[in-house]
Design a protein around this motif. Sequence first.
Motif, PDB file in Angstrom:
ATOM      1  N   SER A 115       0.856  -1.256  -0.084  1.00 43.81           N
ATOM      2  CA  SER A 115       0.326   0.374   0.126  1.00 43.81           C
ATOM      3  C   SER A 115       0.787   1.362   0.019  1.00 43.81           C
ATOM      4  O   SER A 115       0.733   2.534  -0.807  1.00 43.81           O
ATOM      5  N   HIS A 116       2.275   1.108   0.559  1.00 42.49           N
ATOM      6  CA  HIS A 116       2.951   2.169   0.406  1.00 42.49           C
ATOM      7  C   HIS A 116       3.805   2.442  -1.020  1.00 42.49           C
ATOM      8  O   HIS A 116       3.621   3.633  -1.037  1.00 42.49           O
ATOM      9  N   CYS A 117       3.901   1.914  -1.636  1.00 45.27           N
ATOM     10  CA  CYS A 117       4.371   1.711  -3.281  1.00 45.27           C
ATOM     11  C   CYS A 117       3.458   2.238  -3.409  1.00 45.27           C
ATOM     12  O   CYS A 117       3.535   3.031  -4.849  1.00 45.27           O
ATOM     13  N   GLU A 118       2.180   1.474  -2.996  1.00 46.62           N
ATOM     14  CA  GLU A 118       1.070   2.017  -4.841  1.00 46.62           C
ATOM     15  C   GLU A 118       0.581   3.498  -4.190  1.00 46.62           C
ATOM     16  O   GLU A 118       0.840   4.473  -4.946  1.00 46.62           O
ATOM     17  N   ALA A 119       1.261   3.869  -3.215  1.00 47.08           N
ATOM     18  CA  ALA A 119       0.945   5.267  -2.539  1.00 47.08           C
ATOM     19  C   ALA A 119       2.167   6.401  -3.601  1.00 47.08           C
ATOM     20  O   ALA A 119       1.506   7.533  -3.887  1.00 47.08           O
ATOM     21  N   VAL A 120       3.277   5.772  -2.873  1.00 49.29           N
ATOM     22  CA  VAL A 120       4.562   6.764  -3.923  1.00 49.29           C
ATOM     23  C   VAL A 120       3.962   6.482  -4.990  1.00 49.29           C
ATOM     24  O   VAL A 120       4.550   7.734  -5.692  1.00 49.29           O
ATOM     25  N   ALA A 125       3.175  10.080  -9.806  1.00 49.23           N
ATOM     26  CA  ALA A 125       2.105  10.581 -11.273  1.00 49.23           C
ATOM     27  C   ALA A 125       1.656  11.619 -10.955  1.00 49.23           C
ATOM     28  O   ALA A 125       1.839  12.466 -12.236  1.00 49.23           O
ATOM     29  N   GLN A 126       1.357  12.144  -9.836  1.00 48.28           N
ATOM     30  CA  GLN A 126       0.675  13.518 -10.126  1.00 48.28           C
ATOM     31  C   GLN A 126       2.030  14.350 -10.219  1.00 48.28           C
ATOM     32  O   GLN A 126       1.712  15.480 -10.195  1.00 48.28           O
ATOM     33  N   LEU A 127       3.232  13.578  -9.402  1.00 48.79           N
ATOM     34  CA  LEU A 127       4.318  14.816 -10.274  1.00 48.79           C
ATOM     35  C   LEU A 127       4.941  15.313 -11.214  1.00 48.79           C
ATOM     36  O   LEU A 127       5.032  16.149 -11.883  1.00 48.79           O
ATOM     37  N   HIS A 128       5.021  14.220 -11.984  1.00 46.69           N
ATOM     38  CA  HIS A 128       5.026  13.864 -13.516  1.00 46.69           C
ATOM     39  C   HIS A 128       3.586  14.903 -14.059  1.00 46.69           C
ATOM     40  O   HIS A 128       4.138  15.880 -15.298  1.00 46.69           O
ATOM     41  N   LEU A 129       2.338  14.812 -14.245  1.00 46.40           N
ATOM     42  CA  LEU A 129       1.318  15.049 -14.428  1.00 46.40           C
ATOM     43  C   LEU A 129       1.362  17.041 -14.303  1.00 46.40           C
ATOM     44  O   LEU A 129       1.740  18.029 -14.942  1.00 46.40           O
ATOM     45  N   ALA A 130       2.022  17.789 -13.221  1.00 40.26           N
ATOM     46  CA  ALA A 130       2.193  18.833 -13.363  1.00 40.26           C
ATOM     47  C   ALA A 130       3.149  18.859 -12.918  1.00 40.26           C
ATOM     48  O   ALA A 130       3.142  20.709 -13.994  1.00 40.26           O
ATOM     49  N   THR A 131       4.040  18.874 -13.678  1.00 40.91           N
ATOM     50  CA  THR A 131       5.236  19.580 -14.522  1.00 40.91           C
ATOM     51  C   THR A 131       5.054  19.127 -16.080  1.00 40.91           C
ATOM     52  O   THR A 131       6.587  19.727 -16.136  1.00 40.91           O
ATOM     53  N   ARG A 132       4.442  18.156 -16.434  1.00 40.34           N
ATOM     54  CA  ARG A 132       5.181  18.006 -18.248  1.00 40.34           C
ATOM     55  C   ARG A 132       4.290  18.920 -18.482  1.00 40.34           C
ATOM     56  O   ARG A 132       5.332  18.894 -20.379  1.00 40.34           O
ATOM     57  N   ASP A 133       3.838  19.975 -18.510  1.00 36.09           N
ATOM     58  CA  ASP A 133       4.190  21.426 -19.682  1.00 36.09           C
ATOM     59  C   ASP A 133       4.600  22.707 -18.931  1.00 36.09           C
ATOM     60  O   ASP A 133       4.005  23.755 -19.420  1.00 36.09           O
TER      61      ASP A 133
END
Length: 181
Positions: A115-120, A125-133
């Motif tokens: 569950s910790h690995c899934e949270a990380v 994924a959110q980090l990548h989406l926030a910085t992709r543009d």
Amino acid sequence: MSVFTPLARAELEALVDGFDLGRLIDFQGIEGGSENSNFFVSCEQGDFVLTLVERGDPTALPFLVELLACLRGAGLAVPYAVADRHGQCLHQLKGRPALLQPRLAGRHVELPDASHCEAVGGWLAQLHLATRDTALARPDERGVDWMQDQARRQLPRRSKTSGLNSGSPSICSTPVTNWCG
């Protein structure tokens, strides 16, 4: 304790006075860590972490401040740099770059499970989406060039202790140019 640069209360009070955080209530060095001096800082307006940057390239700090601001703007819980009354996030304290950040809730996980690995993974994924543009970019100081340089430095030492001869193929002989294929 991993506080490489100790602080006196008066030094920290002078720094905190430049922020809209109220007066300094208390502070203590944070145990753990290996590179920077970190302190828990309690003020009338909340709890913070003060980091004195002990090593690394100080010219990279504006990038990190901007990255954390971007992630915060995307709703991610990150230790962004708090700006003082003049809008400045980077400071100097005892001759070291200093950042004051909000203290995030949580603790270190000693025995992670799936569950910790899934949270990380979800957070990444959110980090990548926030910085992709964004145009945020900088060279990786611990990237392929650094790894190859470190390997070149360590091979002579290893060959002396392990009996490897100088004719052994080198892991540095072929540069790695693309990790992702």
